[in-house]
Design a protein around this motif. Structure first.
Motif, PDB file in Angstrom:
ATOM      1  N   TYR A 175      56.607 -50.904 -32.833  1.00  0.00           N
ATOM      2  CA  TYR A 175      56.165 -49.888 -31.720  1.00  0.00           C
ATOM      3  C   TYR A 175      55.628 -50.893 -30.323  1.00  0.00           C
ATOM      4  O   TYR A 175      56.221 -50.613 -29.408  1.00  0.00           O
ATOM      5  CB  TYR A 175      54.992 -49.088 -32.162  1.00  0.00           C
ATOM      6  CG  TYR A 175      53.835 -48.608 -31.099  1.00  0.00           C
ATOM      7  CD1 TYR A 175      54.123 -47.531 -30.260  1.00  0.00           C
ATOM      8  CD2 TYR A 175      52.953 -49.434 -30.816  1.00  0.00           C
ATOM      9  CE1 TYR A 175      53.224 -47.066 -29.446  1.00  0.00           C
ATOM     10  CE2 TYR A 175      51.844 -49.020 -29.868  1.00  0.00           C
ATOM     11  CZ  TYR A 175      52.188 -47.693 -29.037  1.00  0.00           C
ATOM     12  OH  TYR A 175      51.291 -47.273 -28.204  1.00  0.00           O
ATOM     13  N   ILE A 178      58.160 -52.445 -28.137  1.00  0.00           N
ATOM     14  CA  ILE A 178      58.799 -51.641 -26.994  1.00  0.00           C
ATOM     15  C   ILE A 178      58.535 -52.419 -25.459  1.00  0.00           C
ATOM     16  O   ILE A 178      59.233 -52.376 -24.750  1.00  0.00           O
ATOM     17  CB  ILE A 178      58.162 -50.219 -26.845  1.00  0.00           C
ATOM     18  CG1 ILE A 178      58.517 -49.432 -27.842  1.00  0.00           C
ATOM     19  CG2 ILE A 178      57.988 -49.608 -25.588  1.00  0.00           C
ATOM     20  CD1 ILE A 178      57.848 -47.988 -28.190  1.00  0.00           C
ATOM     21  N   TYR A 202      60.056 -45.280 -19.073  1.00  0.00           N
ATOM     22  CA  TYR A 202      60.702 -45.856 -20.059  1.00  0.00           C
ATOM     23  C   TYR A 202      59.593 -45.861 -21.441  1.00  0.00           C
ATOM     24  O   TYR A 202      60.166 -45.662 -22.538  1.00  0.00           O
ATOM     25  CB  TYR A 202      60.640 -47.530 -19.759  1.00  0.00           C
ATOM     26  CG  TYR A 202      60.792 -48.248 -20.896  1.00  0.00           C
ATOM     27  CD1 TYR A 202      62.093 -48.637 -21.518  1.00  0.00           C
ATOM     28  CD2 TYR A 202      60.039 -49.308 -21.378  1.00  0.00           C
ATOM     29  CE1 TYR A 202      62.528 -49.526 -22.671  1.00  0.00           C
ATOM     30  CE2 TYR A 202      60.382 -50.295 -22.559  1.00  0.00           C
ATOM     31  CZ  TYR A 202      61.348 -50.315 -23.118  1.00  0.00           C
ATOM     32  OH  TYR A 202      61.549 -51.013 -24.116  1.00  0.00           O
ATOM     33  N   TYR A 205      60.056 -42.377 -23.048  1.00  0.00           N
ATOM     34  CA  TYR A 205      61.491 -42.351 -23.818  1.00  0.00           C
ATOM     35  C   TYR A 205      61.329 -42.969 -24.957  1.00  0.00           C
ATOM     36  O   TYR A 205      61.565 -42.672 -25.897  1.00  0.00           O
ATOM     37  CB  TYR A 205      62.441 -43.066 -22.828  1.00  0.00           C
ATOM     38  CG  TYR A 205      63.971 -43.085 -23.588  1.00  0.00           C
ATOM     39  CD1 TYR A 205      64.655 -41.923 -23.291  1.00  0.00           C
ATOM     40  CD2 TYR A 205      64.219 -44.278 -24.109  1.00  0.00           C
ATOM     41  CE1 TYR A 205      65.884 -42.224 -24.043  1.00  0.00           C
ATOM     42  CE2 TYR A 205      65.242 -44.320 -24.742  1.00  0.00           C
ATOM     43  CZ  TYR A 205      66.028 -43.264 -24.739  1.00  0.00           C
ATOM     44  OH  TYR A 205      67.602 -43.444 -25.410  1.00  0.00           O
ATOM     45  N   CYS A 206      60.459 -44.215 -25.011  1.00  0.00           N
ATOM     46  CA  CYS A 206      60.854 -44.949 -26.518  1.00  0.00           C
ATOM     47  C   CYS A 206      59.632 -44.428 -27.278  1.00  0.00           C
ATOM     48  O   CYS A 206      60.050 -44.468 -28.467  1.00  0.00           O
ATOM     49  CB  CYS A 206      60.391 -46.702 -26.054  1.00  0.00           C
ATOM     50  SG  CYS A 206      61.559 -47.355 -25.021  1.00  0.00           S
ATOM     51  N   ARG A 209      61.475 -41.660 -28.996  1.00  0.00           N
ATOM     52  CA  ARG A 209      62.890 -42.096 -29.944  1.00  0.00           C
ATOM     53  C   ARG A 209      61.893 -42.680 -31.216  1.00  0.00           C
ATOM     54  O   ARG A 209      62.270 -42.851 -32.235  1.00  0.00           O
ATOM     55  CB  ARG A 209      63.532 -43.483 -29.447  1.00  0.00           C
ATOM     56  CG  ARG A 209      64.236 -42.728 -28.093  1.00  0.00           C
ATOM     57  CD  ARG A 209      65.487 -41.978 -28.324  1.00  0.00           C
ATOM     58  NE  ARG A 209      64.906 -40.521 -28.648  1.00  0.00           N
ATOM     59  CZ  ARG A 209      64.488 -39.884 -27.563  1.00  0.00           C
ATOM     60  NH1 ARG A 209      64.469 -40.142 -26.417  1.00  0.00           N
ATOM     61  NH2 ARG A 209      64.122 -38.624 -27.780  1.00  0.00           N
ATOM     62  N   PHE A 210      60.709 -43.488 -31.014  1.00  0.00           N
ATOM     63  CA  PHE A 210      60.028 -44.139 -32.038  1.00  0.00           C
ATOM     64  C   PHE A 210      59.531 -42.814 -32.874  1.00  0.00           C
ATOM     65  O   PHE A 210      59.568 -43.112 -34.285  1.00  0.00           O
ATOM     66  CB  PHE A 210      58.700 -44.658 -31.354  1.00  0.00           C
ATOM     67  CG  PHE A 210      57.669 -45.289 -32.487  1.00  0.00           C
ATOM     68  CD1 PHE A 210      58.159 -46.652 -33.223  1.00  0.00           C
ATOM     69  CD2 PHE A 210      56.545 -44.593 -32.843  1.00  0.00           C
ATOM     70  CE1 PHE A 210      57.160 -47.043 -34.127  1.00  0.00           C
ATOM     71  CE2 PHE A 210      55.758 -45.092 -33.694  1.00  0.00           C
ATOM     72  CZ  PHE A 210      56.049 -46.437 -34.307  1.00  0.00           C
TER      73      PHE A 210
END
Length: 217
Positions: A175, A178, A202, A205-206, A209-210
């Motif tokens: 995590y 990122i 950003y 978004y991450c 996805r995480f």
């Protein structure tokens, strides 16, 4: 700020018992902090600190042990300021994991772009290469503490069946990766290529996805 600095205890050293002692200890901390940032750790002597703050080298030995102890005490203070708003306990049932993870990284990104923090991190990295014990101490009390806070949030959410997370500490390390690229760009003095809003987008978004990677398939 100054009150907090005066109360930091250096392991194995004395805390002042009088108001004058607190003021002398505080003056040494503030002067060392300013001089280390201005000149670097190695370029500053104990005589320089005493000349800047007043008092004597005996006070440094009494309250901090030595120059490294003084540096470590400053690191402790700066670490607590940095972690404020980052190592916030997760409250299941009240906090949403997605929002918690997103806000933590946004706060982290704002802290690492502070000019004084950048200068001090460069100093910490330099000293860590020369003193493995200081490096281990700073890692245990800094990055590892942040990772443990996130690991705890992931573990508690997994216990409720909301995510799948067999190794919360590994996931916490992933995590914080990122922002690793941004952090190193900043520390190395590279020109910032993204606006704050772009960094927030950003992060959002991450985090999505995480969490995708921790959901039941």
């Amino acid at each position: 700020m100054h009150k907090d600095l005066a109360g930091l205890e250096a392991p194995g050293c004395d805390l002042p018992q009088t108001r004058r002692g607190h003021e002398r200890r505080l003056a040494l901390l503030l002067s060392a902090n300013a001089l280390f940032l201005e000149r670097g750790f190695d370029a500053v002597s104990l005589d320089d600190i005493v000349h800047h703050a007043g008092g004597s080298k005996a006070s440094i030995y009494k309250y901090f042990g030595n120059k490294v102890g003084l540096f470590t005490a400053i690191c402790d203070y700066r670490r607590e300021i940095f972690l404020e708003g980052i190592c916030v306990p997760f409250k299941p049932g009240k906090d949403q994991l997605k929002g918690y993870l997103t806000s933590t990284l946004i706060t982290f990104s704002r802290h690492i772009t502070d000019p004084e923090h950048i200068a001090f991190m460069r100093l910490v990295i330099e000293q860590s290469q020369k003193n493995p014990e200081v490096a281990l101490y700073l890692h245990e009390q800094g990055p590892k503490r942040i990772q443990q806070a996130i690991a705890s949030a992931l573990s508690r959410t997994a216990e409720q069946g909301q995510i799948v997370c067999p190794d919360p500490m590994y996931s916490a390390m992933m995590y914080f990766g990122i922002l690793r690229n941004f952090e190193w760009q900043i520390i190395m003095g590279l020109q910032q290529q993204f606006s704050e809003q772009e960094i927030i987008e950003y992060i959002q978004y991450c985090v999505e996805r995480f969490l995708d990677g921790h959901r039941q398939i």
